[in-house]
Design a protein around this motif. Structure first.
Motif, PDB file in Angstrom:
ATOM      1  N   ASP A  23      -1.619   2.040   0.632  1.00 21.11           N
ATOM      2  CA  ASP A  23      -2.246   0.862   0.606  1.00 21.11           C
ATOM      3  C   ASP A  23      -3.972   1.189   1.048  1.00 21.11           C
ATOM      4  OD1 ASP A  23      -1.073  -0.855  -0.198  1.00 21.11           O
ATOM      5  OD2 ASP A  23      -0.064  -1.674   1.639  1.00 21.11           O
ATOM      6  N   GLY A  27      -3.577  -2.024   4.431  1.00 25.49           N
ATOM      7  CA  GLY A  27      -1.962  -1.500   4.541  1.00 25.49           C
ATOM      8  C   GLY A  27      -1.631  -1.608   6.815  1.00 25.49           C
ATOM      9  N   GLU A  65       3.765  -0.170  -7.909  1.00 25.74           N
ATOM     10  CA  GLU A  65       3.086  -0.911  -7.177  1.00 25.74           C
ATOM     11  C   GLU A  65       2.577  -2.698  -8.572  1.00 25.74           C
ATOM     12  OE1 GLU A  65       1.404  -2.190  -4.946  1.00 25.74           O
ATOM     13  OE2 GLU A  65       2.426  -0.125  -3.722  1.00 25.74           O
ATOM     14  N   GLN A  81       0.321 -10.807   1.006  1.00 26.02           N
ATOM     15  CA  GLN A  81       0.529 -10.218   0.275  1.00 26.02           C
ATOM     16  C   GLN A  81       0.494  -9.117  -1.656  1.00 26.02           C
ATOM     17  OE1 GLN A  81       2.662 -12.461   1.595  1.00 26.02           O
ATOM     18  NE2 GLN A  81       2.733 -11.378   3.685  1.00 26.02           N
ATOM     19  N   VAL A  84      -3.091  -7.748  -1.259  1.00 23.54           N
ATOM     20  CA  VAL A  84      -2.846  -6.163  -0.709  1.00 23.54           C
ATOM     21  C   VAL A  84      -2.337  -5.356  -1.558  1.00 23.54           C
ATOM     22  CG1 VAL A  84      -1.796  -4.474   0.475  1.00 23.54           C
ATOM     23  CG2 VAL A  84      -2.862  -6.601   2.319  1.00 23.54           C
ATOM     24  N   HIS A  85      -1.520  -5.571  -2.369  1.00 19.45           N
ATOM     25  CA  HIS A  85      -1.248  -4.863  -3.402  1.00 19.45           C
ATOM     26  C   HIS A  85      -1.797  -4.705  -4.749  1.00 19.45           C
ATOM     27  CE1 HIS A  85       2.497  -3.512  -1.561  1.00 19.45           C
ATOM     28  NE2 HIS A  85       2.882  -4.442  -0.695  1.00 19.45           N
ATOM     29  N   ALA A  88      -4.167  -2.737  -3.095  1.00 20.58           N
ATOM     30  CA  ALA A  88      -2.841  -0.436  -4.275  1.00 20.58           C
ATOM     31  C   ALA A  88      -2.944  -0.364  -5.664  1.00 20.58           C
ATOM     32  CB  ALA A  88      -1.731  -1.155  -3.881  1.00 20.58           C
TER      33      ALA A  88
END
Length: 138
Positions: A23, A27, A65, A81, A84-85, A88
């Motif tokens: 992340d 993250g 991921e 979230q 964020v992923h 990622a």
């Protein structure tokens, strides 16, 4: 990282390494924001998902991921979230096109609203990275 771990253990250190690799700053930002209100929970986020689960040998980070964005899109209530992923995913080598395909796939199993919301989240992440103008190949 603001969060301090007294008597840092292997699980925490392994989690920090994985968090940083997967992340990056996104993250760390989430963990630091949690540390201000619930430092124990911020530590749990580092130790359990990243120190224990992401560090397991059974799947590579790309696969983990991809599974994560599929699950978050399917939930339909975790857009922060999911973003964020998605970031990622890009960090661990998943292409923009693969992310779009995963989110389209969610229309079959999670419904069109989940897929549409996931695609809009991806569009925002791509735009923030300067990828917004790229069109999919026909």
């Amino acid at each position: 990282m603001m969060l301090q771990q007294n008597g840092a253990n292997e699980r925490f250190e392994r989690g920090l390494r994985a968090l940083s690799e997967i992340d990056g700053h996104a993250g760390e930002k989430v963990v630091n924001q949690l540390a201000n209100i619930a430092p124990d929970f911020a530590r749990y986020v580092i130790e359990f998902p990243f120190g224990d689960i992401y560090s397991r040998p059974g799947l590579d980070l790309r696969s983990r991921e991809i599974a994560t964005i599929a699950a978050l899109a399917a939930l339909g209530n975790a857009t922060p979230q999911l973003k964020v992923h998605i970031e990622a995913c890009l960090n661990v080598g998943v292409s923009r096109e693969e992310i779009v395909e995963v989110l389209i796939q969610m229309a079959v199993y999670a419904g069109f609203p989940a897929a549409v919301n996931g695609l809009f989240a991806a569009k925002e992440v791509f735009a923030a990275r300067g990828d917004a103008g790229r069109e999919r190949a026909a």
